[in-house]
Design a protein around this motif. Structure first.
Motif, PDB file in Angstrom:
ATOM      1  N   HIS A   1       2.860   6.122  -7.095  1.00  0.00           N
ATOM      2  CA  HIS A   1       1.895   7.217  -7.250  1.00  0.00           C
ATOM      3  C   HIS A   1       0.614   6.801  -7.954  1.00  0.00           C
ATOM      4  O   HIS A   1       0.115   7.510  -8.830  1.00  0.00           O
ATOM      5  CB  HIS A   1       2.550   8.408  -7.946  1.00  0.00           C
ATOM      6  CG  HIS A   1       3.802   8.844  -7.266  1.00  0.00           C
ATOM      7  ND1 HIS A   1       3.806   9.503  -6.054  1.00  0.00           N
ATOM      8  CD2 HIS A   1       5.112   8.677  -7.605  1.00  0.00           C
ATOM      9  CE1 HIS A   1       5.047   9.740  -5.692  1.00  0.00           C
ATOM     10  NE2 HIS A   1       5.861   9.245  -6.596  1.00  0.00           N
ATOM     11  N   PHE A   2       0.091   5.631  -7.603  1.00  0.00           N
ATOM     12  CA  PHE A   2      -1.204   5.137  -8.081  1.00  0.00           C
ATOM     13  C   PHE A   2      -1.241   4.873  -9.584  1.00  0.00           C
ATOM     14  O   PHE A   2      -2.306   4.837 -10.183  1.00  0.00           O
ATOM     15  CB  PHE A   2      -2.352   6.090  -7.716  1.00  0.00           C
ATOM     16  CG  PHE A   2      -2.352   6.569  -6.305  1.00  0.00           C
ATOM     17  CD1 PHE A   2      -2.455   5.673  -5.258  1.00  0.00           C
ATOM     18  CD2 PHE A   2      -2.261   7.919  -6.015  1.00  0.00           C
ATOM     19  CE1 PHE A   2      -2.467   6.112  -3.939  1.00  0.00           C
ATOM     20  CE2 PHE A   2      -2.267   8.364  -4.701  1.00  0.00           C
ATOM     21  CZ  PHE A   2      -2.373   7.464  -3.665  1.00  0.00           C
TER      22      PHE A   2
ATOM     23  N   THR B   1       0.833  -1.205   0.000  1.00  0.00           N
ATOM     24  CA  THR B   1       0.000   0.000   0.000  1.00  0.00           C
ATOM     25  C   THR B   1       0.870   1.258   0.000  1.00  0.00           C
ATOM     26  O   THR B   1       0.617   2.205  -0.755  1.00  0.00           O
ATOM     27  CB  THR B   1      -0.942  -0.007   1.220  1.00  0.00           C
ATOM     28  OG1 THR B   1      -1.678  -1.231   1.219  1.00  0.00           O
ATOM     29  CG2 THR B   1      -1.893   1.165   1.202  1.00  0.00           C
TER      30      THR B   1
ATOM     31  N   TRP C   1      -1.303  -0.106  -9.584  1.00  0.00           N
ATOM     32  CA  TRP C   1      -1.036   0.343  -8.223  1.00  0.00           C
ATOM     33  C   TRP C   1      -2.228   1.075  -7.612  1.00  0.00           C
ATOM     34  O   TRP C   1      -2.338   1.160  -6.399  1.00  0.00           O
ATOM     35  CB  TRP C   1       0.240   1.190  -8.175  1.00  0.00           C
ATOM     36  CG  TRP C   1       1.431   0.328  -8.431  1.00  0.00           C
ATOM     37  CD1 TRP C   1       2.108   0.183  -9.607  1.00  0.00           C
ATOM     38  CD2 TRP C   1       2.039  -0.569  -7.503  1.00  0.00           C
ATOM     39  NE1 TRP C   1       3.110  -0.743  -9.460  1.00  0.00           N
ATOM     40  CE2 TRP C   1       3.088  -1.209  -8.170  1.00  0.00           C
ATOM     41  CE3 TRP C   1       1.807  -0.883  -6.161  1.00  0.00           C
ATOM     42  CZ2 TRP C   1       3.903  -2.156  -7.543  1.00  0.00           C
ATOM     43  CZ3 TRP C   1       2.618  -1.820  -5.545  1.00  0.00           C
ATOM     44  CH2 TRP C   1       3.649  -2.441  -6.239  1.00  0.00           C
ATOM     45  N   ARG C   2      -3.138   1.591  -8.443  1.00  0.00           N
ATOM     46  CA  ARG C   2      -4.374   2.184  -7.905  1.00  0.00           C
ATOM     47  C   ARG C   2      -5.200   1.101  -7.218  1.00  0.00           C
ATOM     48  O   ARG C   2      -5.689   1.281  -6.106  1.00  0.00           O
ATOM     49  CB  ARG C   2      -5.195   2.847  -9.009  1.00  0.00           C
ATOM     50  CG  ARG C   2      -4.660   4.170  -9.468  1.00  0.00           C
ATOM     51  CD  ARG C   2      -5.578   4.805 -10.493  1.00  0.00           C
ATOM     52  NE  ARG C   2      -6.693   5.504  -9.885  1.00  0.00           N
ATOM     53  CZ  ARG C   2      -6.645   6.725  -9.372  1.00  0.00           C
ATOM     54  NH1 ARG C   2      -5.516   7.392  -9.383  1.00  0.00           N
ATOM     55  NH2 ARG C   2      -7.715   7.279  -8.860  1.00  0.00           N
TER      56      ARG C   2
ATOM     57  N   TYR D   1      -3.542  -0.198  -4.109  1.00  0.00           N
ATOM     58  CA  TYR D   1      -3.714   0.757  -3.019  1.00  0.00           C
ATOM     59  C   TYR D   1      -5.096   0.619  -2.375  1.00  0.00           C
ATOM     60  O   TYR D   1      -5.209   0.514  -1.153  1.00  0.00           O
ATOM     61  CB  TYR D   1      -3.520   2.182  -3.537  1.00  0.00           C
ATOM     62  CG  TYR D   1      -3.546   3.215  -2.455  1.00  0.00           C
ATOM     63  CD1 TYR D   1      -2.458   3.396  -1.618  1.00  0.00           C
ATOM     64  CD2 TYR D   1      -4.659   4.013  -2.261  1.00  0.00           C
ATOM     65  CE1 TYR D   1      -2.466   4.336  -0.608  1.00  0.00           C
ATOM     66  CE2 TYR D   1      -4.686   4.967  -1.256  1.00  0.00           C
ATOM     67  CZ  TYR D   1      -3.585   5.122  -0.440  1.00  0.00           C
ATOM     68  OH  TYR D   1      -3.604   6.050   0.564  1.00  0.00           O
TER      69      TYR D   1
ATOM     70  N   ALA E   1       2.485   1.661  -3.376  1.00  0.00           N
ATOM     71  CA  ALA E   1       1.500   2.143  -4.347  1.00  0.00           C
ATOM     72  C   ALA E   1       1.347   3.658  -4.263  1.00  0.00           C
ATOM     73  O   ALA E   1       1.252   4.333  -5.290  1.00  0.00           O
ATOM     74  CB  ALA E   1       0.148   1.459  -4.119  1.00  0.00           C
ATOM     75  N   GLN E   2       1.346   4.182  -3.050  1.00  0.00           N
ATOM     76  CA  GLN E   2       1.145   5.619  -2.894  1.00  0.00           C
ATOM     77  C   GLN E   2       2.427   6.418  -3.086  1.00  0.00           C
ATOM     78  O   GLN E   2       2.439   7.373  -3.860  1.00  0.00           O
ATOM     79  CB  GLN E   2       0.562   5.929  -1.516  1.00  0.00           C
ATOM     80  CG  GLN E   2       0.298   7.416  -1.324  1.00  0.00           C
ATOM     81  CD  GLN E   2      -0.452   7.730  -0.049  1.00  0.00           C
ATOM     82  OE1 GLN E   2      -0.752   6.845   0.746  1.00  0.00           O
ATOM     83  NE2 GLN E   2      -0.767   8.992   0.158  1.00  0.00           N
TER      84      GLN E   2
ATOM     85  N   PHE F   1     -11.984   4.210  -6.788  1.00  0.00           N
ATOM     86  CA  PHE F   1     -10.560   4.538  -6.971  1.00  0.00           C
ATOM     87  C   PHE F   1     -10.017   3.966  -8.276  1.00  0.00           C
ATOM     88  O   PHE F   1      -8.847   3.717  -8.410  1.00  0.00           O
ATOM     89  CB  PHE F   1      -9.760   4.005  -5.768  1.00  0.00           C
ATOM     90  CG  PHE F   1      -8.466   4.731  -5.542  1.00  0.00           C
ATOM     91  CD1 PHE F   1      -8.446   6.084  -5.247  1.00  0.00           C
ATOM     92  CD2 PHE F   1      -7.259   4.066  -5.604  1.00  0.00           C
ATOM     93  CE1 PHE F   1      -7.244   6.755  -5.034  1.00  0.00           C
ATOM     94  CE2 PHE F   1      -6.065   4.715  -5.390  1.00  0.00           C
ATOM     95  CZ  PHE F   1      -6.056   6.067  -5.106  1.00  0.00           C
TER      96      PHE F   1
END
Length: 164
Positions: free
Chosen positions: A86-87, A78, A91-92, A95, A81-82, A155
């Protein structure tokens, strides 16, 4: 009596803070926003909670250690990912799933601890293999799966852009 200056007290206090912040964050994510400060508080307290669980004396690996290790892996993904990816792309989803899974694991442990420490619950499921405990955990899984699907939808790529 509760003492926040002991390891048990500190761990318990941070765990409740993580759960509260996690509920706020996950509900906000499902509504289409990502509250920066609440998210940082949630991720930090969730990591602290999982890490301090390993500081208690033990002679062999317990289920709590397995849950703690899983929680730290989920939190690492998590955080990557952030803060690293950066999503971008998958990775969105990682996250969103990571936030919900982290909260689920904290709530899973809360339920287990409640059945061990609260007398009325302990009488209902003294070995945690009885129906009341199973029902509580199944309900938690059902709710978290529903929340997780909502978080994924809210998201999704092309949706709102969260602040890192």
């Amino acid at each position: 009596m509760f003492n926040p200056f002991t390891l048990v007290g500190f761990h318990t206090l941070v765990s409740f803070a993580a759960i509260l912040a996690g509920i706020v964050v996950v509900l906000r994510v499902t509504a289409g926003s990502l509250p920066a400060l609440w998210t940082e508080v949630f991720l930090a307290t969730a990591v602290i909670t999982s890490a301090t669980g390993f500081l208690f004396p033990f002679s062999h690996v317990l289920p709590s250690h397995i849950v703690g290790a899983i929680a730290l892996v989920v939190l690492a993904a998590t955080l990557l990912a952030q803060y690293v990816f950066h999503f971008v792309g998958p990775w969105r989803a990682i996250y969103a799933i990571g936030l919900v899974a982290s909260l689920y694991l904290l709530l899973f442990v809360l339920i287990a601890q409640a059945f061990m420490k609260i007398e009325v619950l302990h009488r209902l499921a003294p070995t945690q293999s009885e129906a009341p405990f199973a029902i509580a955990q199944v309900l938690l899984i059902a709710v978290m799966l529903w929340v997780g699907m909502r978080a994924l939808r809210a998201f999704h790529p092309g949706g709102w852009v969260a602040r890192p």
